[in-house]
Design a protein around this motif. Sequence first.
Motif, PDB file in Angstrom:
ATOM      1  N   GLU A 229       4.578   2.849   7.298  1.00 56.98           N
ATOM      2  CA  GLU A 229       4.861   4.027   6.488  1.00 56.98           C
ATOM      3  C   GLU A 229       3.577   4.664   5.968  1.00 56.98           C
ATOM      4  O   GLU A 229       3.468   5.902   5.903  1.00 56.98           O
ATOM      5  CB  GLU A 229       5.779   3.654   5.329  1.00 56.98           C
ATOM      6  CG  GLU A 229       7.184   3.241   5.764  1.00 56.98           C
ATOM      7  CD  GLU A 229       8.076   2.914   4.585  1.00 56.98           C
ATOM      8  OE1 GLU A 229       7.611   3.022   3.427  1.00 56.98           O
ATOM      9  OE2 GLU A 229       9.251   2.563   4.812  1.00 56.98           O
ATOM     10  N   LYS A 230       2.599   3.832   5.623  1.00 54.37           N
ATOM     11  CA  LYS A 230       1.329   4.381   5.147  1.00 54.37           C
ATOM     12  C   LYS A 230       0.551   5.020   6.294  1.00 54.37           C
ATOM     13  O   LYS A 230      -0.139   6.035   6.107  1.00 54.37           O
ATOM     14  CB  LYS A 230       0.504   3.289   4.467  1.00 54.37           C
ATOM     15  CG  LYS A 230       1.105   2.842   3.136  1.00 54.37           C
ATOM     16  CD  LYS A 230       0.237   1.837   2.424  1.00 54.37           C
ATOM     17  CE  LYS A 230       0.848   1.464   1.068  1.00 54.37           C
ATOM     18  NZ  LYS A 230       0.027   0.457   0.349  1.00 54.37           N
ATOM     19  N   ARG A 233       2.071   8.355   6.754  1.00 56.47           N
ATOM     20  CA  ARG A 233       1.636   9.264   5.692  1.00 56.47           C
ATOM     21  C   ARG A 233       0.218   9.762   5.939  1.00 56.47           C
ATOM     22  O   ARG A 233      -0.079  10.946   5.741  1.00 56.47           O
ATOM     23  CB  ARG A 233       1.718   8.548   4.339  1.00 56.47           C
ATOM     24  CG  ARG A 233       1.377   9.434   3.150  1.00 56.47           C
ATOM     25  CD  ARG A 233       2.322  10.603   3.059  1.00 56.47           C
ATOM     26  NE  ARG A 233       2.058  11.440   1.903  1.00 56.47           N
ATOM     27  CZ  ARG A 233       2.223  12.751   1.884  1.00 56.47           C
ATOM     28  NH1 ARG A 233       2.652  13.387   2.973  1.00 56.47           N
ATOM     29  NH2 ARG A 233       1.968  13.459   0.804  1.00 56.47           N
ATOM     30  N   GLU A 236       0.353  12.484   8.407  1.00 55.49           N
ATOM     31  CA  GLU A 236       0.830  13.721   7.789  1.00 55.49           C
ATOM     32  C   GLU A 236      -0.274  14.418   7.015  1.00 55.49           C
ATOM     33  O   GLU A 236      -0.329  15.657   6.970  1.00 55.49           O
ATOM     34  CB  GLU A 236       1.999  13.414   6.844  1.00 55.49           C
ATOM     35  CG  GLU A 236       3.266  12.939   7.533  1.00 55.49           C
ATOM     36  CD  GLU A 236       4.317  12.472   6.548  1.00 55.49           C
ATOM     37  OE1 GLU A 236       5.421  12.131   6.993  1.00 55.49           O
ATOM     38  OE2 GLU A 236       4.027  12.436   5.327  1.00 55.49           O
ATOM     39  N   LEU A 237      -1.164  13.636   6.409  1.00 55.37           N
ATOM     40  CA  LEU A 237      -2.242  14.212   5.602  1.00 55.37           C
ATOM     41  C   LEU A 237      -3.405  14.709   6.445  1.00 55.37           C
ATOM     42  O   LEU A 237      -4.337  15.322   5.909  1.00 55.37           O
ATOM     43  CB  LEU A 237      -2.739  13.171   4.592  1.00 55.37           C
ATOM     44  CG  LEU A 237      -1.735  12.790   3.501  1.00 55.37           C
ATOM     45  CD1 LEU A 237      -2.281  11.665   2.636  1.00 55.37           C
ATOM     46  CD2 LEU A 237      -1.388  14.000   2.644  1.00 55.37           C
ATOM     47  N   GLU A 337      -1.063  14.833  -3.324  1.00 52.03           N
ATOM     48  CA  GLU A 337      -0.478  14.101  -2.207  1.00 52.03           C
ATOM     49  C   GLU A 337      -0.623  12.592  -2.364  1.00 52.03           C
ATOM     50  O   GLU A 337       0.024  11.819  -1.647  1.00 52.03           O
ATOM     51  CB  GLU A 337      -1.103  14.554  -0.886  1.00 52.03           C
ATOM     52  CG  GLU A 337      -0.894  16.019  -0.558  1.00 52.03           C
ATOM     53  CD  GLU A 337       0.553  16.366  -0.270  1.00 52.03           C
ATOM     54  OE1 GLU A 337       1.373  15.440  -0.106  1.00 52.03           O
ATOM     55  OE2 GLU A 337       0.875  17.565  -0.208  1.00 52.03           O
ATOM     56  N   SER A 340       2.940   9.072  -5.072  1.00 49.99           N
ATOM     57  CA  SER A 340       4.146   8.736  -4.320  1.00 49.99           C
ATOM     58  C   SER A 340       5.390   8.734  -5.197  1.00 49.99           C
ATOM     59  O   SER A 340       6.493   8.976  -4.709  1.00 49.99           O
ATOM     60  CB  SER A 340       3.986   7.370  -3.641  1.00 49.99           C
ATOM     61  OG  SER A 340       3.606   6.365  -4.578  1.00 49.99           O
TER      62      SER A 340
END
Length: 369
Positions: A229-230, A233, A236-237, A337, A340
């Motif tokens: 999941e990280k 993320r 995405e960043l 961002e 969380s």
Amino acid sequence: MKITAAVLDEIGLSRPYAESHPLSMQELELDGPGPGELLIRVRAAGVCHSDLSVVDGNRPRPMPMVLGHEASGIVEQVGEGVTDVAPGDQVTTVFLPRCEQCENCATNGKLPCTPGTETNNAGLLPGWALRLHRDGQDVHHHVGVSGFASHAVVSRQSVVPVGADVPPEIAAVVGCAVLTGGGAVLNAGRPSEGDTVMVVGLGGVGMAALLTALSLEEGPVIGVDANPEKLARATELGATAVHSPEELAENGVRAQVVIEAAGHPRAFETAVAATAPGGTTVTVGLPSPDARSTIAPLGLTAEARTIVGSYLGSAVPARDIPVYLDLWRAGKLPIEELISERVALADINESFDRLADGRAVRQVILFED
């Protein structure tokens, strides 16, 4: 004055913390600010591994103690001698006060302030002051801040004024996660144009390092973490590529600047192994004091690689925080961002469970205005 605070009375309680409740909401007595101090009304406080390391016993501190060090608030009162901050100003707290007079303070952020470190370890404010009490018993301060509370008295050395345009959660996170992760890149790693920057460990500090490296717009940025999941993320960043530690080793991926932000001996080994010839490994994680890593010294010698330690991002907070906030204002450093979850102070024990499980990047406690 009477305040509400999350108090830690005993370290090393078993998990889950939602059941053992190491921190409890208590009413405390807070003295007014002494010379060189401020009273702030806390508006936001980040939940950080440095707090967790006290809860789980990896960083023993005197008990009882009010934790919390990554906070922002509004100044309500100033003590004698404070002339450059006034009631109504917003400030962010920093967990390492700087006296600006000792030899360590002359190292431009490389080494932590000597008296600041001494008072932090003792659970006191700079000047060896203590302002928290409970039924006649003293309650200790956490690294000069104690931000898990409705109000805090802190030294002027422990705050940096920030503009009223900065949301409280941004002002809080910039004082620890961004200072530490961003500084590991800018102050310690110092990538040259075109260098690849790799970040091992994508918690709050690691993600801040990743975002800071991306803000430079100078070379590829790689994220490494065991949590899918990280990794998603980080993609995405804007990360150029992401890898699990196993994938990293299998593919032989290396970078000129590698930031280790996990605070685990295996992560440090991964970071060193992934550092390219002539490159620099920067370690900012805080493992247990008895943790040990194994590396091959010949690789350092033959490939002219460097290992650098960076505490609080080798930062001078009064110099560096305005730089990060200007990058945020320009849209180049999306600090929001990193957040969380936004939680309440009463949920602090559950927040530490999420942090210990690796299920959170940065949780921020928001207080009612």
